[in-house]
Design a protein around this motif. Structure first.
Motif, PDB file in Angstrom:
ATOM      1  N   VAL A 150       0.920  -1.213  -0.048  1.00 40.41           N
ATOM      2  CA  VAL A 150       0.007  -0.107   0.060  1.00 40.41           C
ATOM      3  C   VAL A 150       0.920   1.214   0.169  1.00 40.41           C
ATOM      4  O   VAL A 150       1.694   1.376   0.967  1.00 40.41           O
ATOM      5  N   ASP A 151       0.784   2.210  -1.020  1.00 40.13           N
ATOM      6  CA  ASP A 151       1.655   3.343  -0.956  1.00 40.13           C
ATOM      7  C   ASP A 151       0.751   4.612  -0.325  1.00 40.13           C
ATOM      8  O   ASP A 151      -0.428   4.705  -0.249  1.00 40.13           O
ATOM      9  N   GLY A 152       1.571   5.331   0.329  1.00 40.67           N
ATOM     10  CA  GLY A 152       1.160   6.474   1.032  1.00 40.67           C
ATOM     11  C   GLY A 152       0.962   6.412   2.365  1.00 40.67           C
ATOM     12  O   GLY A 152       0.925   7.412   3.202  1.00 40.67           O
ATOM     13  N   MET A 153       1.354   5.225   3.219  1.00 45.82           N
ATOM     14  CA  MET A 153       1.267   5.182   4.624  1.00 45.82           C
ATOM     15  C   MET A 153       2.780   5.703   5.281  1.00 45.82           C
ATOM     16  O   MET A 153       3.675   5.404   4.722  1.00 45.82           O
ATOM     17  N   GLY A 167      -7.921   6.080   2.038  1.00 47.15           N
ATOM     18  CA  GLY A 167      -7.097   7.163   1.699  1.00 47.15           C
ATOM     19  C   GLY A 167      -5.988   6.864   1.037  1.00 47.15           C
ATOM     20  O   GLY A 167      -4.889   7.648   0.860  1.00 47.15           O
ATOM     21  N   TYR A 168      -5.681   5.678   0.767  1.00 49.08           N
ATOM     22  CA  TYR A 168      -4.336   5.333   0.527  1.00 49.08           C
ATOM     23  C   TYR A 168      -4.413   4.557  -1.045  1.00 49.08           C
ATOM     24  O   TYR A 168      -5.497   4.364  -1.516  1.00 49.08           O
ATOM     25  N   ALA A 171      -5.741   3.228   9.931  1.00 51.69           N
ATOM     26  CA  ALA A 171      -6.995   3.410   8.852  1.00 51.69           C
ATOM     27  C   ALA A 171      -7.121   2.257   7.895  1.00 51.69           C
ATOM     28  O   ALA A 171      -8.127   1.719   7.750  1.00 51.69           O
ATOM     29  N   VAL A 172      -5.735   1.889   7.255  1.00 48.31           N
ATOM     30  CA  VAL A 172      -5.837   0.683   6.437  1.00 48.31           C
ATOM     31  C   VAL A 172      -6.321  -0.461   6.965  1.00 48.31           C
ATOM     32  O   VAL A 172      -7.346  -1.429   6.509  1.00 48.31           O
ATOM     33  N   SER A 173      -5.789  -0.985   8.239  1.00 50.52           N
ATOM     34  CA  SER A 173      -6.073  -2.048   9.031  1.00 50.52           C
ATOM     35  C   SER A 173      -7.946  -2.183   9.336  1.00 50.52           C
ATOM     36  O   SER A 173      -8.556  -3.049   9.170  1.00 50.52           O
ATOM     37  N   ILE A 209     -10.159 -12.596  -1.124  1.00 50.25           N
ATOM     38  CA  ILE A 209     -10.665 -11.256  -1.037  1.00 50.25           C
ATOM     39  C   ILE A 209     -10.618 -10.705  -2.430  1.00 50.25           C
ATOM     40  O   ILE A 209      -9.486 -10.697  -2.957  1.00 50.25           O
ATOM     41  N   PRO A 210     -11.887 -10.366  -3.172  1.00 51.91           N
ATOM     42  CA  PRO A 210     -11.826  -9.913  -4.376  1.00 51.91           C
ATOM     43  C   PRO A 210     -11.032  -8.792  -4.668  1.00 51.91           C
ATOM     44  O   PRO A 210     -10.832  -7.736  -3.690  1.00 51.91           O
ATOM     45  N   ALA A 211      -9.982  -8.511  -5.681  1.00 52.01           N
ATOM     46  CA  ALA A 211      -9.222  -7.420  -5.925  1.00 52.01           C
ATOM     47  C   ALA A 211      -9.897  -6.117  -5.611  1.00 52.01           C
ATOM     48  O   ALA A 211      -9.362  -4.986  -5.260  1.00 52.01           O
ATOM     49  N   LYS A 212     -10.929  -5.924  -6.339  1.00 48.21           N
ATOM     50  CA  LYS A 212     -11.622  -4.762  -6.340  1.00 48.21           C
ATOM     51  C   LYS A 212     -12.149  -4.040  -4.933  1.00 48.21           C
ATOM     52  O   LYS A 212     -11.997  -3.291  -4.453  1.00 48.21           O
ATOM     53  N   ALA A 213     -12.565  -5.346  -4.190  1.00 48.61           N
ATOM     54  CA  ALA A 213     -13.180  -4.802  -2.764  1.00 48.61           C
ATOM     55  C   ALA A 213     -11.849  -4.463  -2.037  1.00 48.61           C
ATOM     56  O   ALA A 213     -12.156  -3.699  -1.207  1.00 48.61           O
ATOM     57  N   LEU A 214     -10.822  -5.323  -2.159  1.00 56.42           N
ATOM     58  CA  LEU A 214      -9.636  -4.810  -1.286  1.00 56.42           C
ATOM     59  C   LEU A 214      -8.974  -3.368  -1.701  1.00 56.42           C
ATOM     60  O   LEU A 214      -8.836  -2.530  -1.009  1.00 56.42           O
ATOM     61  N   ALA A 215      -8.839  -3.066  -3.243  1.00 63.19           N
ATOM     62  CA  ALA A 215      -8.771  -1.832  -3.614  1.00 63.19           C
ATOM     63  C   ALA A 215      -9.559  -0.867  -3.313  1.00 63.19           C
ATOM     64  O   ALA A 215      -9.179   0.346  -2.809  1.00 63.19           O
TER      65      ALA A 215
END
Length: 71
Positions: A9-12, A64-65, A20-22, A51-57
């Motif tokens: 994940v970029d931006g953390m 916010g990342y 937030a990400v967790s 986990i479906p890639a779209k759901a994760l993204a």
């Protein structure tokens, strides 16, 4: 049997980012555990099924990342 995948994940930059990400990924159906390595941006997700890639993204975007491209 659970599934464990690691993403980047970029931006953390801080513990707030980690929370937030967790929190967003952890709220996805079937997620059992989320571990974030802040220095590398690695996020390891353990879930009951893939986990479906779209759901994760979308969850990462909601936090916010950005999910880094694979490869």
């Amino acid at each position: 049997m659970s599934v464990t995948e690691t993403y980047r994940v970029d931006g953390m930059t801080c513990e707030h980012c980690v929370r937030a990400v967790s929190g967003e990924i952890g709220a996805l159906p079937g997620v059992l555990d989320v571990t974030v390595d802040l220095p590398s941006g690695a996020v390891t997700v353990t879930s009951a099924s893939p986990i479906p890639a779209k759901a994760l993204a979308d969850a990462i975007d909601e936090a916010g990342y950005t999910l880094a491209p694979v490869g």
